[in-house]
Design a protein around this motif. Structure first.
Motif, PDB file in Angstrom:
ATOM      1  N   PHE A 198       0.803  -1.218   0.000  1.00 26.04           N
ATOM      2  CA  PHE A 198       0.000   0.000   0.000  1.00 26.04           C
ATOM      3  C   PHE A 198       0.841   1.275   0.000  1.00 26.04           C
ATOM      4  N   ALA A 199       2.176   1.095  -0.101  1.00 22.62           N
ATOM      5  CA  ALA A 199       3.050   2.247  -0.333  1.00 22.62           C
ATOM      6  C   ALA A 199       3.052   2.631  -1.810  1.00 22.62           C
ATOM      7  N   ILE A 200       2.531   1.753  -2.660  1.00 23.03           N
ATOM      8  CA  ILE A 200       2.477   2.007  -4.103  1.00 23.03           C
ATOM      9  C   ILE A 200       1.237   2.830  -4.425  1.00 23.03           C
ATOM     10  N   LYS A 201       1.402   3.843  -5.232  1.00 24.38           N
ATOM     11  CA  LYS A 201       0.270   4.681  -5.627  1.00 24.38           C
ATOM     12  C   LYS A 201      -0.773   3.847  -6.371  1.00 24.38           C
ATOM     13  N   ARG A 202      -2.021   4.139  -6.093  1.00 25.16           N
ATOM     14  CA  ARG A 202      -3.182   3.503  -6.731  1.00 25.16           C
ATOM     15  C   ARG A 202      -3.306   2.014  -6.386  1.00 25.16           C
TER      16      ARG A 202
END
Length: 225
Positions: A198-202
């Motif tokens: 969830f550190a990744i965008k989108r």
């Protein structure tokens, strides 16, 4: 020898100094190796140095799933230690001996990592041939326990890393999404959260789509775990 260096991107001086060291390591180990430097200020486009072609990545490629997991732990206050000499298996069946060394600034914050992969597949084939030839009758009682292998996702696109991590999360529940209950989906979300997805965008939108729930449901699941 294939050595790619991003000289246009402004990075921390410690990362800049590491480039010459990485080149020296690659020249020493040779073409069966790969040496990569990641700038962790942007996990989606972290590769600033790449020597070797074992994983077919490019400059500007993303961090691996292992790197994301370490970033997540660091964000939660953990002090990551170097991971040395772990076994890594690729999707096409090759075996790497790998090490990940973390680069920190003067405050002790992780700013990047130096990753070394060495293809030991051919060496294992030779080892098996020699082992089979030297095997004696009294050697039949062998230890059947196998060393646990580390599977790391190498990709040129962060979306590919994300897709494979979501697939792994769903597979560990061992149930098709349409038949999943809330507890099953919570397990998927917990797996992905622990891996730093969830550190990744989108990423929330992607996970919501794969689980056939709304993005607000994903946020609620995250709060619940």
């Amino acid at each position: 020898m294939n050595i790619l260096v991003d000289d246009n991107r402004e990075v921390h001086p410690y990362l800049e100094n590491m480039k010459s060291i990485a080149k020296g390591i690659y020249v020493f180990l040779g073409e069966d190796s790969e040496v990569v430097i990641h700038d962790l200020s942007d996990p989606t486009s972290s590769i600033i140095f790449l020597a070797g072609e074992l994983t077919d990545r490019k400059l500007g490629g993303p961090i691996t799933d292992l790197g994301l997991e370490i970033l997540r732990r660091a964000a939660n206050g953990a002090n990551p230690e170097d991971i040395l000499n772990y076994r890594n298996q690729t999707e096409d069946g090759r075996t790497f001996k790998s090490s990940t060394l973390f680069i920190k600034d003067d405050m002790g914050e992780v700013i990047g990592c130096l990753c070394i992969n060495y293809n030991v597949t051919k060496l294992f084939l030779v080892e098996n041939i020699i082992g089979n030839f030297c095997k004696m009758k009294e050697d039949s009682n062998e230890n059947s326990d196998q060393q646990q292998m580390q599977y790391e996702i190498f990709a040129n696109d962060i979306d590919d890393v994300l897709s494979k991590m979501i697939e792994a999360a769903i597979n560990q529940v061992e149930k098709p999404v349409p038949f999943m209950k809330k507890q099953d989906k919570l397990k998927v979300i917990e797996f992905l959260e622990q891996k730093g997805v969830f550190a990744i965008k989108r990423s929330v939108d992607r996970v919501a789509n794969e689980l056939s729930v709304s993005r607000y449901t994903v946020y609620n699941y995250l709060k619940e775990i």
